[in-house]
Design a protein around this motif. Structure first.
Motif, PDB file in Angstrom:
ATOM      1  N   PHE A 284      -2.727   1.540   7.582  1.00 23.88           N
ATOM      2  CA  PHE A 284      -1.819   2.396   6.822  1.00 23.88           C
ATOM      3  C   PHE A 284      -2.188   3.866   6.980  1.00 23.88           C
ATOM      4  O   PHE A 284      -1.317   4.725   7.169  1.00 23.88           O
ATOM      5  CB  PHE A 284      -1.854   1.995   5.355  1.00 23.88           C
ATOM      6  N   GLU A 285      -3.473   4.165   6.925  1.00 24.42           N
ATOM      7  CA  GLU A 285      -3.907   5.560   6.947  1.00 24.42           C
ATOM      8  C   GLU A 285      -3.816   6.186   8.333  1.00 24.42           C
ATOM      9  O   GLU A 285      -3.850   7.414   8.455  1.00 24.42           O
ATOM     10  CB  GLU A 285      -5.327   5.666   6.385  1.00 24.42           C
ATOM     11  N   ARG A 286      -3.656   5.373   9.367  1.00 28.40           N
ATOM     12  CA  ARG A 286      -3.444   5.938  10.701  1.00 28.40           C
ATOM     13  C   ARG A 286      -2.048   6.533  10.819  1.00 28.40           C
ATOM     14  O   ARG A 286      -1.791   7.370  11.680  1.00 28.40           O
ATOM     15  CB  ARG A 286      -3.662   4.874  11.780  1.00 28.40           C
ATOM     16  N   GLY A 287      -1.125   6.116   9.966  1.00 30.37           N
ATOM     17  CA  GLY A 287       0.211   6.698   9.922  1.00 30.37           C
ATOM     18  C   GLY A 287       1.112   6.201  11.040  1.00 30.37           C
ATOM     19  O   GLY A 287       0.753   5.327  11.834  1.00 30.37           O
ATOM     20  N   GLY A 288       2.297   6.768  11.083  1.00 28.97           N
ATOM     21  CA  GLY A 288       3.253   6.413  12.115  1.00 28.97           C
ATOM     22  C   GLY A 288       3.963   5.100  11.902  1.00 28.97           C
ATOM     23  O   GLY A 288       4.618   4.594  12.813  1.00 28.97           O
TER      24      GLY A 288
ATOM     25  N   ILE B   9       0.858  -1.190   0.000  1.00 31.00           N
ATOM     26  CA  ILE B   9       0.000   0.000   0.000  1.00 31.00           C
ATOM     27  C   ILE B   9       0.889   1.233   0.000  1.00 31.00           C
ATOM     28  O   ILE B   9       1.840   1.331   0.780  1.00 31.00           O
ATOM     29  CB  ILE B   9      -0.935   0.010   1.215  1.00 31.00           C
ATOM     30  N   ASN B  10       0.571   2.166  -0.881  1.00 28.53           N
ATOM     31  CA  ASN B  10       1.283   3.435  -0.966  1.00 28.53           C
ATOM     32  C   ASN B  10       0.312   4.597  -0.792  1.00 28.53           C
ATOM     33  O   ASN B  10      -0.895   4.440  -1.004  1.00 28.53           O
ATOM     34  CB  ASN B  10       1.972   3.552  -2.325  1.00 28.53           C
ATOM     35  N   PRO B  11       0.819   5.785  -0.430  1.00 30.16           N
ATOM     36  CA  PRO B  11      -0.085   6.935  -0.302  1.00 30.16           C
ATOM     37  C   PRO B  11      -0.932   7.193  -1.535  1.00 30.16           C
ATOM     38  O   PRO B  11      -2.103   7.561  -1.432  1.00 30.16           O
ATOM     39  CB  PRO B  11       0.881   8.099  -0.022  1.00 30.16           C
TER      40      PRO B  11
ATOM     41  N   TYR C   8      22.779  22.538   5.364  1.00 32.58           N
ATOM     42  CA  TYR C   8      22.915  21.343   4.536  1.00 32.58           C
ATOM     43  C   TYR C   8      23.081  21.705   3.061  1.00 32.58           C
ATOM     44  O   TYR C   8      22.473  22.658   2.572  1.00 32.58           O
ATOM     45  CB  TYR C   8      21.704  20.431   4.719  1.00 32.58           C
ATOM     46  N   ASP C   9      23.881  20.908   2.381  1.00 33.27           N
ATOM     47  CA  ASP C   9      24.037  21.103   0.941  1.00 33.27           C
ATOM     48  C   ASP C   9      22.751  20.781   0.196  1.00 33.27           C
ATOM     49  O   ASP C   9      22.500  21.326  -0.885  1.00 33.27           O
ATOM     50  CB  ASP C   9      25.154  20.191   0.413  1.00 33.27           C
ATOM     51  N   ALA C  10      21.941  19.887   0.760  1.00 27.45           N
ATOM     52  CA  ALA C  10      20.698  19.489   0.101  1.00 27.45           C
ATOM     53  C   ALA C  10      19.694  18.996   1.138  1.00 27.45           C
ATOM     54  O   ALA C  10      20.077  18.493   2.199  1.00 27.45           O
ATOM     55  CB  ALA C  10      20.956  18.399  -0.930  1.00 27.45           C
ATOM     56  N   VAL C  11      18.441  19.156   0.801  1.00 23.70           N
ATOM     57  CA  VAL C  11      17.344  18.631   1.607  1.00 23.70           C
ATOM     58  C   VAL C  11      16.441  17.807   0.698  1.00 23.70           C
ATOM     59  O   VAL C  11      16.103  18.247  -0.413  1.00 23.70           O
ATOM     60  CB  VAL C  11      16.525  19.753   2.272  1.00 23.70           C
ATOM     61  N   LEU C  12      16.074  16.612   1.167  1.00 26.55           N
ATOM     62  CA  LEU C  12      15.065  15.805   0.484  1.00 26.55           C
ATOM     63  C   LEU C  12      13.881  15.662   1.422  1.00 26.55           C
ATOM     64  O   LEU C  12      13.982  15.026   2.479  1.00 26.55           O
ATOM     65  CB  LEU C  12      15.619  14.427   0.120  1.00 26.55           C
ATOM     66  N   ASP C  13      12.760  16.266   1.047  1.00 26.32           N
ATOM     67  CA  ASP C  13      11.551  16.217   1.868  1.00 26.32           C
ATOM     68  C   ASP C  13      10.644  15.103   1.363  1.00 26.32           C
ATOM     69  O   ASP C  13      10.120  15.177   0.257  1.00 26.32           O
ATOM     70  CB  ASP C  13      10.818  17.555   1.808  1.00 26.32           C
ATOM     71  N   THR C  14      10.468  14.078   2.171  1.00 29.39           N
ATOM     72  CA  THR C  14       9.548  12.986   1.817  1.00 29.39           C
ATOM     73  C   THR C  14       8.290  13.016   2.675  1.00 29.39           C
ATOM     74  O   THR C  14       7.423  12.169   2.491  1.00 29.39           O
ATOM     75  CB  THR C  14      10.234  11.615   1.988  1.00 29.39           C
ATOM     76  N   ALA C  15       8.207  13.968   3.605  1.00 30.53           N
ATOM     77  CA  ALA C  15       7.120  13.970   4.590  1.00 30.53           C
ATOM     78  C   ALA C  15       6.165  15.140   4.451  1.00 30.53           C
ATOM     79  O   ALA C  15       5.176  15.220   5.187  1.00 30.53           O
ATOM     80  CB  ALA C  15       7.715  13.956   6.003  1.00 30.53           C
ATOM     81  N   GLY C  16       6.436  16.074   3.544  1.00 29.89           N
ATOM     82  CA  GLY C  16       5.548  17.212   3.376  1.00 29.89           C
ATOM     83  C   GLY C  16       5.684  18.251   4.458  1.00 29.89           C
ATOM     84  O   GLY C  16       4.701  18.905   4.831  1.00 29.89           O
TER      85      GLY C  16
END
Length: 292
Positions: free
Chosen positions: A279-283, A39-41, A200-208
């Motif tokens: 999945f939708e409850r997160g964490g 399951i993915n978002p 930081y030289d770079a930031v990767l945001d995967t969490a919004g």
């Protein structure tokens, strides 16, 4: 065969496991007997929002299984394979007992992990690999990954560390600090203000979440999340694209011990509603797998 389909948008209650017409592998396609998916978002967003192909709609992007029919010289019956299908655009959902996909979307599965684990690789892994591209990092540079313990985040961490990048991470909960640190991060925190450095030289945001305050003035910022980008220079979105070559590279890295797909919870596909609710409850600290 059976498939997980919806006839309307809504909550987990609209998910149906039902009989569906079996697909046929035409020229340039393989027919795969599904062993597992995850399951993915994007799966719950497609289900919940007024988007996607026509009803009845089969959901799912990830696939791990065994080839049962093919007209391609690249694959043989019995081959273990993985694939990523952009269901939202193509309507070729993978939550089905049998899935026919173009060979351009399919790669041989890793030999070093079970197919159930390999099912966690395609979408999250390709997303991470493609998101790191625009950051153009070299050994010794410093990267901050938000959502470092999520499926995309932990893969990005592994890929960056393999390149010699110094990686720090942000997580959403205090109880996630220790497992995130075990990924090999130089530092991990639950808030930007808790980081020892903010250049930081770079930031990767995967969490919004907006973590642009941690970026050096000339740093690059890439996000794979739905949230708007911060209003800073050199910030961009990375939208995942289907790529057999990227998927094959991830498989190679799994077998080399660089990347390890991580499943946190296992469900029968018949329990898809229950799995979706969890999945939708997160964490979560790993993927939710659906076994076929």
């Amino acid at each position: 065969m059976f498939a997980v389909q919806i006839d309307r948008h809504g909550g987990p209650e609209v998910l149906r496991v039902r009989e569906a017409a079996a697909p046929v592998a035409g020229a340039g396609h393989v027919l795969v007997a599904t062993v597992a998916s995850t399951i993915n978002p994007v799966d719950w967003k497609t289900r919940a929002w007024d988007v996607g192909p026509a009803f009845p709609m089969t959901l799912g992007w990830d696939l791990a299984g065994v080839v049962v029919a093919t007209e391609s010289a690249d694959f043989a019956v019995g081959d273990r394979v993985v694939a990523m299908s952009a269901q939202l655009a193509t309507g070729l959902g993978t939550w089905a007992e049998l899935v026919a996909l173009p060979t351009t979307l399919v790669a041989h599965a890793p030999a070093s992990v079970p197919l159930v684990e390999a099912a966690a690789l395609p979408l999250a892994g390709v997303t991470a690999l493609q998101a790191l591209g625009p950051l153009d990092l070299v050994a010794g540079q410093r990267l901050l990954v938000s959502g470092a313990l999520g499926a995309v985040g932990r893969t990005a961490v592994a890929l960056a560390l393999h390149r010699g990048v110094v990686v720090d991470g942000l997580v959403s909960r205090a109880e996630h600090l220790a497992p995130a640190a075990a990924l090999g991060l130089s530092a991990v925190a639950s808030a930007v203000s808790d980081l020892k450095s903010a250049s930081y030289d770079a930031v990767l945001d995967t969490a919004g979440v907006d973590v642009s305050a941690a970026l050096a003035p000339d740093g690059r910022y890439v996000s794979v999340a739905d949230a708007p980008l911060p209003e800073i220079p050199r910030a961009e979105k990375s939208y995942v694209q289907e790529s057999r070559a990227d998927l094959a590279e991830l498989v190679r890295l799994v077998d080399a011990g660089v990347v390890r797909p991580h499943i946190a919870h296992h469900f029968s596909v018949r329990q898809v509603r229950r799995a979706t609710e969890l999945f939708e409850r997160g964490g979560l600290t790993g993927k939710v797998a659906l076994h076929f």
